[in-house]
Write a protein that holds these residues in place. Sequence first.
Motif, mmCIF file in Angstrom:
data_model
loop_
_atom_site.group_PDB
_atom_site.id
_atom_site.type_symbol
_atom_site.label_atom_id
_atom_site.label_comp_id
_atom_site.label_asym_id
_atom_site.label_seq_id
_atom_site.Cartn_x
_atom_site.Cartn_y
_atom_site.Cartn_z
ATOM 1 N N ALA B 36 0.839 -1.208 0.000
ATOM 2 C CA ALA B 36 0.000 0.000 0.000
ATOM 3 C C ALA B 36 0.869 1.252 0.000
ATOM 4 N N VAL B 37 1.960 1.221 0.756
ATOM 5 C CA VAL B 37 2.845 2.388 0.810
ATOM 6 C C VAL B 37 3.501 2.602 -0.554
ATOM 7 N N MET B 38 3.926 1.509 -1.144
ATOM 8 C CA MET B 38 4.663 1.588 -2.405
ATOM 9 C C MET B 38 3.784 2.102 -3.550
ATOM 10 N N LEU B 39 2.547 1.640 -3.595
ATOM 11 C CA LEU B 39 1.686 1.991 -4.729
ATOM 12 C C LEU B 39 1.041 3.363 -4.598
ATOM 13 N N GLY B 40 1.066 3.944 -3.397
ATOM 14 C CA GLY B 40 0.559 5.303 -3.244
ATOM 15 C C GLY B 40 -0.879 5.363 -2.803
ATOM 16 N N ASP B 76 21.887 -15.257 2.919
ATOM 17 C CA ASP B 76 21.064 -14.333 2.134
ATOM 18 C C ASP B 76 20.092 -13.619 3.078
ATOM 19 N N LEU B 77 20.241 -12.294 3.182
ATOM 20 C CA LEU B 77 19.368 -11.521 4.078
ATOM 21 C C LEU B 77 18.054 -11.134 3.397
ATOM 22 N N GLY B 78 17.896 -11.550 2.158
ATOM 23 C CA GLY B 78 16.675 -11.220 1.427
ATOM 24 C C GLY B 78 16.877 -10.021 0.525
ATOM 25 N N GLU B 79 15.813 -9.597 -0.145
ATOM 26 C CA GLU B 79 15.905 -8.469 -1.078
ATOM 27 C C GLU B 79 14.980 -7.352 -0.618
ATOM 28 N N SER B 80 15.477 -6.124 -0.687
ATOM 29 C CA SER B 80 14.655 -4.982 -0.274
ATOM 30 C C SER B 80 13.455 -4.836 -1.208
ATOM 31 N N ILE B 81 12.283 -4.626 -0.603
ATOM 32 C CA ILE B 81 11.066 -4.468 -1.402
ATOM 33 C C ILE B 81 11.126 -3.171 -2.197
ATOM 34 N N PHE B 82 11.665 -2.121 -1.585
ATOM 35 C CA PHE B 82 11.654 -0.801 -2.224
ATOM 36 C C PHE B 82 12.884 -0.528 -3.074
ATOM 37 N N LEU B 83 14.042 -0.993 -2.594
ATOM 38 C CA LEU B 83 15.275 -0.629 -3.291
ATOM 39 C C LEU B 83 15.602 -1.609 -4.411
ATOM 40 N N ASN B 84 14.919 -2.750 -4.416
ATOM 41 C CA ASN B 84 15.146 -3.762 -5.453
ATOM 42 C C ASN B 84 16.577 -4.262 -5.503
ATOM 43 N N ILE B 85 17.247 -4.242 -4.363
ATOM 44 C CA ILE B 85 18.610 -4.788 -4.291
ATOM 45 C C ILE B 85 18.695 -5.675 -3.046
#
Lengths: 511, 313
Positions: B36-40, B76-85
Amino acid sequence: MLAKLALLSLFITTSMSAVAAPTPMPEKGGVINVAIIGEPPTLDPMASTTDLVGTISQHIFETLYTFDARWQIVPLLADALPTISDEGKTYLIPLRKGVTFHDGSPMTAQDVVASLQRWESIASRGRQTATLITDISAPDENSVKITLKTPYAPLLALLSLNNSAAVILPQAEAKQNPLTTFTGTGPYQLKAHKPDQYIQLVRYDGYHGREGEPQGYGGARKQYLDEIRFVPVPDPNTRIEGAVSGQFSYVDSLPVESFNRIKSGKDRPVVLKPMGWPVFVMNTKQGVTANLKIRQAIQAALVPQDMLAAAFGSPEFFEVDGAMYPKGNIWHTEAGTEAYKPAGDMAKAQSLLREANYQGQTLRILTSRQYEFHYKMAQVAQAYLEAAGFKVKLDVQEWASLTQNRANPEKWDIYISHSPFLPDPSLSGVMSDTSPGWWTSDKKHAALTAFNSETDATKRVALWANVQTVINEEVPIYKVGNFNSLSAQAPVLQGVTPAPWPYFWNAWLAK
Amino acid sequence: MLRSTLNRFFGMAVVMLLVMTIVFIIVRVTPGDPAAVMLGPDALPADIAALRERLGLNLPLFSQFIQYLTGLAHGDLGESIFLNIPVGEALLQRAEPTFFLTLMALTVATLLAIPVGILSAYYRNSWFDQLATAVSMFSASIPSFWLGLIFIQYFAVRLGWFDTSGYGGPDASFQERIAHLILPAASLGAVCSSLIMRFTRASMLDVLNDDYVRTARAKGMSECRVVVHHAFKNALIPVLTVIGLTAALLISGAIVTETVFGLPGVGSLTVSAVLRRDYPVIQGTLLVVSGLYVLMNFLIDMLYLVVDPRVRY
C-alpha cells in the motif's frame, strides 16, 4: 532651451533607469539541489500514485498529453489533440515526429502501444481504465488508436496525469515489471540514484521538445539547467533549516507555520494558493456512517472555519470553501454547497441525529500524525461531533497503517486525507465505487455516467455541477476547505512556476 | 579457556536466534502494508493485493519464517522491497557514513570525557567536579536529535560553516563527505560522553586511593606523572569496557541523528524501512546491528579472560 534641456535630461534619466533594470534573460548552465520530503518508493511513474514519484519522474518521462497553465489538456508527445469519432468511442492520436528516447532510439507508434498496454496492466489508474478499453493499436507509423467500449471523457486527463502515469517507454522496456532501466523522452535523464542520498538528473541533449513558449506543464520545455538533484530530507525541521541557510535551491513541502522563519532566511517563501483540499472520507458501506442521515448530521455538526484555523493557523494558508474546486478553476461551481456551513449548524445536526435514531454507537475517526494538519482537524471535529451528541473515538495511526486499515470497512467510520485539485474531477478517489468509502448510489451513477460520457468540454462543466450536488446531498465525503502549501526557493533560481508537482525545466540560475 | 569461549559462543548463537525470531514476529504483526505504501494513496485494492502476492506477503507466517531462515542459512538476508537490491548490498552502501559517524562520535566522546573525568576525580568535590557532574547529567538527559538541531541552527544556519544536512552530492570527495559528519558526530559524541566521563571519574577515584599511588608520591614523583602513568593506566581497563559498549550503542543510537542530519547511513535506512514497512531491510539491519552488539560483548568477555585468567564463564 532650458525646458528642452530639462525634457532631454528627463528622457535620458528615464531611459537609463529602464536600462538599469532590464528583464533578466535566462542563462544556460548550473546545478540545483531540490530538497524533497523523502526517498520515492520507485522511479516508475506507472507503478505508484504517490505525488513524489510524479514530481521527480516527470522530468525523465513524458506522456502523450499534459496540462497547460489553466489546467486544459494540451499535446506533449502527441502532435495534436485526438480526433474523436464513433460517438466518443474512438480516439485517433497523432504522434510527434523526431522524438527520441534517452538511449537515442526514435519513438515509434509501437513504443506508444506497448507503453499504453503496460499502463493498462500495471498502473492503478490504467487498470481502472482498461475495463473500458477494447483495443489499442497503431494504424500507421505516426498515430495510435484507442477504442473504448463506451464513451469515457476523462481518458485524456488520465493520459495527461504524471502519477500512475501513462508515460511512453521504449517497447522493450515496456515489458519490464518492476522497471529496472529508466529511459524516457523527457528533457532530463537519470544519471545516478543513490537511495536516501540523491537522484541526479542531467540534461538530455537529444531532447526534441515542443516549439513556442512554456504553458504550465505544456508548451516548450527549455533546458537551461545542466543538472537537477533531488535530495531526500525527511525531517521537516531540517528542511526548514536548509531553506533558511540557503543550502537548497528549492525546498518542497514546508510546514506552513515556518513561514516567518523562512521569510527571514536566505531562500524566499513560495506559497501555492490554493494547493489542495483536506477531506473526511465516510464509510458508506457499513457501520454507523452507512446511514445517510448520520452522514448529513456529521456534515451539519462540523465547523470548517475552526478546523482549518486549528490546522493551518493563519488565514493566509487556508480558505473556507465548500465547492469542490476553488474560484478561478474551470470546474468551480457553487451547486449544492448550501449544506456546507462555515460555522456549522448544531441544531440541524442534533435534529438529524434524532431522525437517524442514533443509538450512541462510537464514531471511529481514523487519522495520522504524519500530516499534522489531519490530526489537528480531527481534534476539532471530535469536539464538535461530541457537542452534537456523537460518541467519538480518534484512532491515531501511523500513515502506513492507515493506508492499510482504510481498505477494511470494519475498522473505521471516517478517515482523514487530503488531495491536490486534480485536473479532472473524475480522477478523484470518491468517483470510484471501489475506493475506500465505497460510495455507490443510483444518483451518483446517473450524474457521473452523464459527466463521463460527455466529450464536449463546456457541457462537461455543466454536468459536473450535478455530480457536486449529489456529493453534497449524499455526503460520501466532507470537503473541509482549501489549503495552501509552502515551499522555499533561492533568489537566484528563476523561471519556476508554483505547481502542485513542482518542475524545473524552464528554470535557470541568475548570476 | 576453550570451554569458556565455546560456552560464550553458543550463548551468542542462542541470543541471535531469539533476536531474529522476535524481530520477524514484531515486524509482521505491526500494522501497515508495504504494498500500500509503495503503490501510493490512490492505488486500487486489487493492485495492492496483486503486489502482496508477488512479494510473497500472502504466504502463511510460518512459511515466510522458514523461507527467511533458509535464506539466512545461505547467507542471504533477502531483497529490499523498495530498493530492489539485496539487503546485504543496501547495508554495505550505508556502512560508510555510519562507521565514520560512530568513530568520530566516539572520538569526540572520549576526548571530552577522559580529561574531564580525570580532573573531576583528582579535584574531587571541588567546584570543577560539581560543574562537570552537572554538565554530564545534563548531557545524558538531552536527546541527541535536539542537540543536533541546536548545532544545525548555530553552526550551519547562523555561522554557515557546514551544510544543514546530507552527505555531499555526486561529486563530493571523501573529505567533503567526512565534513558532513562533524556536526552529527559532535552532537552524538557530546551526549555519549557523560557515561564515559562518570566511569573515568569513578575508576580514577578507586585507584587514586590505592597504596601504589601513595608509594609513587612518597618517592617524590611529579603529580602529573603519578596521575597519568600510575593511576590512569590502571583505571583504564573498566573505562575501555565502557568505550566498547558505547561504540556498540552508538551504532544503534545513530538512528535518530542520521535522520535529523539526512545522512544515508544504516540508522536512516532502518527508519525509512520501518516507515515503508520494508520487512527484509528492517530484519536485516536489526540483525546486523544486534549481531555487532552481541559480538562486541563477546569480544569484551574474551578480553577479560585474557586480562584476568581467574574469570570463568
